[in-house]
Design an enzyme around this catalytic site. Sequence first.
Site, PDB file in Angstrom:
ATOM      1  N   HIS A 102      -5.581 -81.405 -43.734  1.00 36.15           N
ATOM      2  CA  HIS A 102      -6.146 -80.026 -44.469  1.00 36.15           C
ATOM      3  C   HIS A 102      -4.960 -79.667 -45.569  1.00 36.15           C
ATOM      4  CE1 HIS A 102      -9.548 -79.427 -41.667  1.00 36.15           C
ATOM      5  NE2 HIS A 102      -8.636 -80.250 -40.836  1.00 36.15           N
TER       6      HIS A 102
ATOM      7  N   ASN B  54     -14.558 -76.345 -39.050  1.00 35.17           N
ATOM      8  CA  ASN B  54     -15.091 -77.303 -40.141  1.00 35.17           C
ATOM      9  C   ASN B  54     -16.420 -77.075 -40.508  1.00 35.17           C
ATOM     10  OD1 ASN B  54     -12.485 -78.754 -40.007  1.00 35.17           O
ATOM     11  ND2 ASN B  54     -13.342 -80.338 -38.837  1.00 35.17           N
TER      12      ASN B  54
ATOM     13  N   HIS C 104      -4.020 -71.142 -35.441  1.00 32.68           N
ATOM     14  CA  HIS C 104      -3.740 -71.543 -34.232  1.00 32.68           C
ATOM     15  C   HIS C 104      -5.088 -71.461 -33.337  1.00 32.68           C
ATOM     16  CE1 HIS C 104      -2.350 -72.800 -30.528  1.00 32.68           C
ATOM     17  NE2 HIS C 104      -1.732 -71.791 -30.203  1.00 32.68           N
TER      18      HIS C 104
ATOM     19  N   TYR D 180      -1.144 -76.957 -32.979  1.00 36.89           N
ATOM     20  CA  TYR D 180      -1.208 -75.967 -33.979  1.00 36.89           C
ATOM     21  C   TYR D 180       0.349 -75.324 -34.266  1.00 36.89           C
ATOM     22  CZ  TYR D 180      -5.779 -77.371 -35.324  1.00 36.89           C
ATOM     23  OH  TYR D 180      -6.902 -78.038 -35.532  1.00 36.89           O
TER      24      TYR D 180
HETATM   25 FE1  HDE Z   1      -7.058 -79.497 -36.723  1.00 34.68          FE
HETATM   26  N1  HDE Z   1      -5.136 -79.513 -37.278  1.00 34.68           N
HETATM   27  N2  HDE Z   1      -6.570 -80.836 -35.233  1.00 34.68           N
HETATM   28  N3  HDE Z   1      -9.158 -79.724 -36.462  1.00 34.68           N
HETATM   29  N4  HDE Z   1      -7.482 -78.479 -38.358  1.00 34.68           N
HETATM   30  C1  HDE Z   1      -4.480 -78.746 -38.546  1.00 34.68           C
HETATM   31  O1  HDE Z   1      -2.706 -77.418 -38.362  1.00 34.68           O
HETATM   32  C2  HDE Z   1      -5.327 -81.042 -34.909  1.00 34.68           C
HETATM   33  C3  HDE Z   1      -9.596 -80.465 -35.393  1.00 34.68           C
HETATM   34  C4  HDE Z   1      -8.652 -77.602 -38.545  1.00 34.68           C
HETATM   35  O2  HDE Z   1      -6.294 -74.024 -43.412  1.00 34.68           O
HETATM   36  C5  HDE Z   1      -3.067 -78.901 -38.458  1.00 34.68           C
HETATM   37  O3  HDE Z   1      -1.581 -76.005 -39.332  1.00 34.68           O
HETATM   38  C6  HDE Z   1      -5.627 -82.183 -33.552  1.00 34.68           C
HETATM   39  C7  HDE Z   1     -10.845 -80.018 -35.246  1.00 34.68           C
HETATM   40  C8  HDE Z   1      -8.461 -76.936 -39.651  1.00 34.68           C
HETATM   41  O4  HDE Z   1      -4.476 -74.024 -42.255  1.00 34.68           O
HETATM   42  C9  HDE Z   1      -2.761 -79.651 -37.048  1.00 34.68           C
HETATM   43  C10 HDE Z   1      -6.855 -82.381 -33.539  1.00 34.68           C
HETATM   44  C11 HDE Z   1     -11.272 -79.025 -36.001  1.00 34.68           C
HETATM   45  C12 HDE Z   1      -7.449 -77.099 -40.214  1.00 34.68           C
HETATM   46  C13 HDE Z   1      -4.042 -80.013 -36.603  1.00 34.68           C
HETATM   47  C14 HDE Z   1      -7.551 -81.511 -34.683  1.00 34.68           C
HETATM   48  C15 HDE Z   1      -9.927 -78.708 -36.838  1.00 34.68           C
HETATM   49  C16 HDE Z   1      -6.611 -78.040 -39.063  1.00 34.68           C
HETATM   50  C17 HDE Z   1      -2.562 -79.239 -39.613  1.00 34.68           C
HETATM   51  C18 HDE Z   1      -7.505 -83.099 -32.623  1.00 34.68           C
HETATM   52  C19 HDE Z   1     -12.468 -78.315 -36.511  1.00 34.68           C
HETATM   53  C20 HDE Z   1      -6.501 -76.342 -41.356  1.00 34.68           C
HETATM   54  C21 HDE Z   1      -1.651 -78.043 -40.247  1.00 34.68           C
HETATM   55  C22 HDE Z   1      -7.282 -82.564 -31.266  1.00 34.68           C
HETATM   56  C23 HDE Z   1     -12.938 -77.576 -35.251  1.00 34.68           C
HETATM   57  C24 HDE Z   1      -6.184 -74.851 -41.219  1.00 34.68           C
HETATM   58  C25 HDE Z   1      -1.955 -77.143 -39.109  1.00 34.68           C
HETATM   59  C26 HDE Z   1      -5.752 -74.370 -42.271  1.00 34.68           C
HETATM   60  C27 HDE Z   1      -5.335 -78.307 -39.376  1.00 34.68           C
HETATM   61  C28 HDE Z   1      -4.233 -80.808 -35.450  1.00 34.68           C
HETATM   62  C29 HDE Z   1      -8.814 -81.546 -34.802  1.00 34.68           C
HETATM   63  C30 HDE Z   1      -9.925 -77.849 -38.152  1.00 34.68           C
HETATM   64  C31 HDE Z   1      -1.888 -80.968 -37.175  1.00 34.68           C
HETATM   65  C32 HDE Z   1      -4.409 -82.461 -32.734  1.00 34.68           C
HETATM   66  C33 HDE Z   1     -11.896 -80.758 -34.049  1.00 34.68           C
HETATM   67  C34 HDE Z   1      -9.684 -76.183 -40.465  1.00 34.68           C
HETATM   68  O5  HDE Z   1      -2.047 -78.983 -36.108  1.00 34.68           O
END
Ligand code: HDE
Length: 679
Positions: free
Chosen positions: A72, A145, A336, A359
């Site tokens: 992202h 999402n 988060h 997060y």
């Molecule tokens: Fe994320 N995801 N994600 N994700 N995600 C990040 O956090 C993660 C997942 C989502 O505009 C990271 O700050 C794991 C689902 C958005 O700043 C990180 C798993 C959904 C955003 C991270 C998922 C999301 C992130 C990278 C699997 C929809 C951007 C930078 C368990 C429900 C937020 C950050 C923004 C961002 C981890 C799966 C949505 C690495 C481990 C499912 C919208 O922490």
Amino acid sequence: MTSSKNKKDLQLETFRAADEGKPMTTNEGLKLSEDEFSLKAGDRGPTLMEDFHFREKMTHFDHERIPERVVHARGFGAHGEFQVYESMKAYTKAKFLQDPSVKTPVFVRFSTVAGSRGSADTVRDVRGFAVKFYTEEGNYDLVGNNIPVFFIQNAIKFPDLVHSFKPEPHNEIPQAQTAHDTFWDFVVNNQETAHMIMWHMSDRAIPRSYRMMEGFGVHTFRFVNDEGKAHFVKFHWKPKLGVHSLVWDEAQKIAGKDPDFHRRDLYEAIEMGNYPEWELGVQLIKEEDEFAFDFDILDPTKIWPEEDIPVKIIGKLTLNRNVDNVFAETEQAAFHVGNVVPGIDFTNDPLLQGRLFSYTDTQLIRLGGPNFHELPINRPICPFHNNQRDGYGRQTINVGQVSYHRNGLANNTPSVSSPQEGGYEHYQEKVEGRKVRSRSKSFEDHFSQAILFWNSMSEPEKQHIIQAFSFELGKVKSKAVKQQAVDMFANVSPMMAAAVANAIGAIPPQKTEEPKAAKISPALSQLNKPMLPDTRKAGVIIGNQFNGADVSTVLRELQAAGVQTVLISEKAGKVTGTDGTILEATETFLTTDSVLYDAVYAAGGQGISPAFEKEGSAFIMEAFKHFKTIGGTHEGTVFLEKANILNQPGVVSGSDMKQFAGDFIKAVAADRHWSRQPV
Ligand code: HDE
């Protein structure tokens, strides 16, 4: 933090700086007399170490970048407000969901997932839809999402998934794309991805605008009311403008013509006062009905079909203020999933549980230490007090002697609060089990809902899915991976898989019998969403000696219906009509392109040159190919006649201007005209 649109209010915030009109100083406040030349020993001599100003300026610049988000990375945000329509007291004690008169400030960040921070907006990808509610009980983040399911079921696979879709490590190719070997190798070896891949190959992955996307919390959460009673809940954002997409050829071209297409669209809409709106919907399931469905309600690769579990619309989100500074606000925003308020709780979805760790962990490296909550964009609007101290970049000056809990010197404050006083209490779910590393049997069905999705699509949407598979797998080099993908998706539809196999040179699947279409969910098709002309953009091709009165009537009607018009002519500047009417063309065929518009209106003009006519025809034919609304009046009709498209769906002409404008607006609202025949 404030939801106010009034810039004056914002200037009162101590962390917001307006530098215009002020004397220049160093960061220490020393006024500067010179900022163009470093301090040198003689006019042509070496620069001196003594030059503290040069060193400060250059050092700051050298450290201007922070690591981009690991996923992202490319995103764009805006401020706004949220209001609940009616009290949700029966389901949750969350304060911001109680009182319809309360406006809760919000910050929203939209993003793509795969690409780097400088990648293009319109790539085929999932879009992030992260909302921070600044409530009086603390920040609540709904980090969702635009697709309601996810690729995998367990967070431990997330690094593998991400490594597979990022550029391949040996040559760092391709950028912001899943059309390559490692991603599809991951897919075929992890068949739980099947349902999400169907969405990813669908039009949902190439949205027309952030303003025209749905959002989903994806996981199952819990609402808990003040009696401690819980409901399972899924969150939905429904855009007032409906759900609209680009076509793939157009999306790829926009990535070159205007890589900032989505952020520009959102920024401009807010600047123009066309504040985008979404309604918040919830699906609710009683605790006792946890096992009443033919899928596991905790499985993040499953939707809860809206026809079975209706979406209750409970409030409205409006984005009404652009950020002042993208880095300070959008880039430093730290979302988060674990930021919750009393009344909202988690479930045991193993994907959600892993996110609860990830997060905060990622912010520690990205934002350089544990004090990122003090950055203006992340600060709650309610006071916060605890015994945490120090660390990189600490801003708060905590006064006093005591920084530990269970103290006598400060009367054991800061003190904890009971649930009645607003203290957060985790829902007391009973859990027991053996420690295992395994997939729950109830998470084993990977195809039923992929089939449901496919069967719920309209015919053009199905064709787009076949084309998307054919493109993506067509870019895969490994024949084995291509074949495994064909065989995997034969479980969804052998017809679809055979069409893809045919396009990519693989062997058609052995399976030929289509799975029985037990059910469809009409809510899944974009064509069943609201269709409005509002804020759609029409390119107007116009030349000197256009019919002044008539064209002005059309433009007025379009504007009144909310359709935006951009005048395109041979040269930028004034265009003069037959009656002396003067209009301003802001674009030429050099500075703009057909793919950047939802519709084209050829207004013509007796003074149009043959060269302009040629380019105008190409512009119109590109719009035709992308199934967009095309209109022509006066000399503009000639374009449509010459192209032999006059009788095609979504092509409008006429001599009664009001009638023409009405037909054109209706066609714009209908969006793309899929039944069009190639010419
Ligand atoms: Fe994320 N995801 N994600 N994700 N995600 C990040 O956090 C993660 C997942 C989502 O505009 C990271 O700050 C794991 C689902 C958005 O700043 C990180 C798993 C959904 C955003 C991270 C998922 C999301 C992130 C990278 C699997 C929809 C951007 C930078 C368990 C429900 C937020 C950050 C923004 C961002 C981890 C799966 C949505 C690495 C481990 C499912 C919208 O922490």
